[in-house]
Design a protein around this motif. Structure first.
Motif, PDB file in Angstrom:
ATOM      1  N   TRP A  46       0.835  -1.194   0.000  1.00 32.34           N
ATOM      2  CA  TRP A  46       0.000   0.000   0.000  1.00 32.34           C
ATOM      3  C   TRP A  46       0.875   1.251   0.000  1.00 32.34           C
ATOM      4  N   ARG A  49       1.186   6.936   2.105  1.00 32.60           N
ATOM      5  CA  ARG A  49       0.130   7.806   2.619  1.00 32.60           C
ATOM      6  C   ARG A  49      -0.961   6.987   3.298  1.00 32.60           C
ATOM      7  N   GLN A  50      -1.409   5.904   2.654  1.00 37.26           N
ATOM      8  CA  GLN A  50      -2.460   5.073   3.237  1.00 37.26           C
ATOM      9  C   GLN A  50      -1.984   4.417   4.528  1.00 37.26           C
ATOM     10  N   LYS A  51      -0.745   3.944   4.531  1.00 37.70           N
ATOM     11  CA  LYS A  51      -0.207   3.307   5.731  1.00 37.70           C
ATOM     12  C   LYS A  51      -0.206   4.260   6.915  1.00 37.70           C
ATOM     13  N   PHE A 230     -11.425   5.374   7.558  1.00 37.65           N
ATOM     14  CA  PHE A 230     -10.054   5.137   7.106  1.00 37.65           C
ATOM     15  C   PHE A 230      -9.461   3.769   7.431  1.00 37.65           C
ATOM     16  N   GLU A 232      -8.703  -0.129   7.465  1.00 44.83           N
ATOM     17  CA  GLU A 232      -8.857  -1.234   6.518  1.00 44.83           C
ATOM     18  C   GLU A 232      -8.462  -2.534   7.220  1.00 44.83           C
TER      19      GLU A 232
END
Length: 515
Positions: A46, A49-51, A230, A232
């Motif tokens: 991933w 930014r997502q992490k 946010f 996951e």
């Protein structure tokens, strides 16, 4: 920058955004441990930014979950008059909160394997919010026991994000990134244990005490929204890709699948597997490496919990009785000594908790990793700063020195004790890499158990030897406890080998720096 963009398909080495700086600092590239798969659903692939958005939400959930159970820690006076209990008896509510924090993770760790990590975190935050409303309406003289129970269950649910966090961190991040992530996660939780009493003290100083719970309801509600938006599900099988369930792509379907039907986004599990996961923390807890690190944690961090839990009692006790006669506002202001300590720990932990172990791996072992390298971060805070802080705190109490001397002692104990938390959790997790959440649960229970019980025997201890010697003895015990860390530094590899075969898993021997 996406981690897949940072990998060389053949060399599998990691180049920091500033590759020149990385080469300068590490004499080579950092190797990706563990090796990511080629699947886009692999959390290791991933985007950064997502992490870090997920990590930020985890930190918020840990912060809010820690604030809730301890938000009534300071306002003892009003509760004392309403419930007709002594301040020491009122402090039992804090012990109940700590008991909930220790017990809750053991219950929810196996459930997370059935429903998913993110789903369990979401629902635990919701139940923590309910417990805060429960505590706020306990205003009748006969409500003392229900009030204490509300603190128990607030801790039971509130601690879950912090103990499931290590599982998500190891899912998302590579070995060389985890030290900073563990520091951020656990400092958020510990900061919550301080910020809750501080904010609640100021808010409720001129009002009826339930307001110290009502304001946390808004914070927990905001946290719920962030979790829903946010978080996951990070569970992923890299060895058997076909076992990973399909995840809905549309936003609404994905959110409902993750949080309301969490079992649909995790790998199917049997009842026997769930039971096995449920007993795993207990099996990890009796492994020699966990016992040795747990004894250090119990002593080193336990004294901080004891200091933190009992300081309000000493500060608000009248001067004629040996206290400082602080008002609620003064007590709340005093807690900023903890705040400053936590900020110092976060600052240095961010820069040192990964760099020192990596530097030792390069200097001593040609870039080959050993989990024990992480422990060398503890020399200064655990062996020097923490005992000195306990000694100063005890002297200030014994001789009734100026409250700023007391604040200095609290600051040093905060820095010395809290510096050990992310390091010890990270070390134990990396000794059981297949079971990071379960390992984190065990070491968390060791952290809490001393502070849980101290309110029940601190008065007889003080009566027997005097308050100065109580904390003076703690200082000597803190020095003694570091010998357990030194033992692991010396013989950690051998000690980690004495465990149940199916639990054994570490990243020792892998080359973390590639010249």
């Amino acid at each position: 920058m996406d981690s897949t963009e940072l990998m060389d398909s053949k060399e599998q080495t990691y180049v920091e955004p500033s590759s020149a700086a990385a080469s300068k600092n590490h004499d080579g590239h950092l190797v990706l441990i563990p090796q990511p798969s080629t699947h886009p659903r692999d959390p290791l692939n991933w985007s950064s930014r997502q992490k870090y958005v997920i990590l930020a939400v985890l930190c918020l959930a840990s912060f809010a979950g820690a604030i809730a159970p301890l938000s009534g820690q300071l306002n003892l006076g009003q509760q004392e008059m309403i419930y007709h209990k002594t301040k020491i008896q009122e402090s039992y509510a804090n012990s109940a909160a700590l008991a909930g924090m220790a017990a809750g993770p053991f219950f929810f760790a196996p459930i997370a394997h059935i429903l998913g990590r993110s789903s369990v975190i979401f629902w635990c935050i919701l139940f923590t919010l309910v417990c805060q409303v429960w505590g706020a309406v306990m205003t009748h003289p006969n409500d003392y026991i229900p009030y204490v129970m509300s603190r128990l269950f607030a801790g039971f649910f509130g601690a879950v994000p912090t103990v499931l966090g290590p599982r998500i961190v190891t899912d998302l991040l590579f070995l060389h990134q985890r030290g900073r992530a563990f520091t951020a996660l656990h400092m958020s939780f510990l900061f919550g244990t301080i910020a809750g009493p501080t904010f609640s003290g100021f808010i409720s100083a001129g009002a009826f005490f339930p307001v110290e719970f009502w304001w946390t309801v808004g914070l927990l509600g905001f946290t719920l929204i962030c979790c829903f938006a946010f978080l996951e599900e990070t569970g992923f099988n890299r060895e058997s890709l076909h076992k990973n369930p399909e995840i809905p792509r549309s936003l609404v379907a994905n959110r409902f699948a993750t949080f309301f039907f969490g079992h649909s986004v995790v790998q199917p599990t049997t009842l026997s597997e769930t039971v096995r996961i449920g007993i795993t923390p207990f099996l990890i807890g009796i492994c020699p490496v966990t016992i040795i690190m747990g004894i250090f944690t119990l002593i080193s961090f336990g004294f901080y919990v004891g200091v933190n839990a009992l300081t309000p009692v000493f500060l608000q006790k009248p001067v004629a009785e040996g206290g400082y006669g602080f008002s609620l506002e003064q007590n709340a202001a005093f807690t900023f000594s903890h705040w400053i300590g936590i900020i110092v720990v976060q600052f240095f932990g961010h820069y040192l908790n990964d760099k020192i172990p990596l530097a030792l791996a390069r200097r001593w072992n040609g870039g080959v990793w050993k989990p024990e390298y992480r422990l060398h971060v503890l020399w200064l805070p655990s062996l020097v700063i923490n005992p000195i802080g306990l000694g100063i705190f005890g002297a200030a109490m014994q001789y009734h020195l100026h409250y700023m001397v007391l604040a200095l002692g609290v600051f040093l104990v905060t820095v010395g004790s809290l510096s050990s938390v992310p390091v010890t959790v990270n070390y134990v997790v990396e000794s059981f890499t297949k079971y990071p959440a379960e390992a984190g649960i065990v070491i968390g229970a060791y952290r809490i158990v001393y502070g849980l019980t101290i309110t029940f025997y601190i008065n007889p201890w003080v009566a027997a030897v005097g308050v100065g010697w109580v904390y003076g003895m703690m200082a000597f015990f803190a020095v003694f406890s570091f010998f357990f860390v030194m033992l692991l530094m010396w013989k950690g590899h051998m000690i980690r080998g004495i465990q149940f075969a199916h639990l054994a898993s570490s990243e020792e021997g892998k080359k973390v720096l590639d010249d």
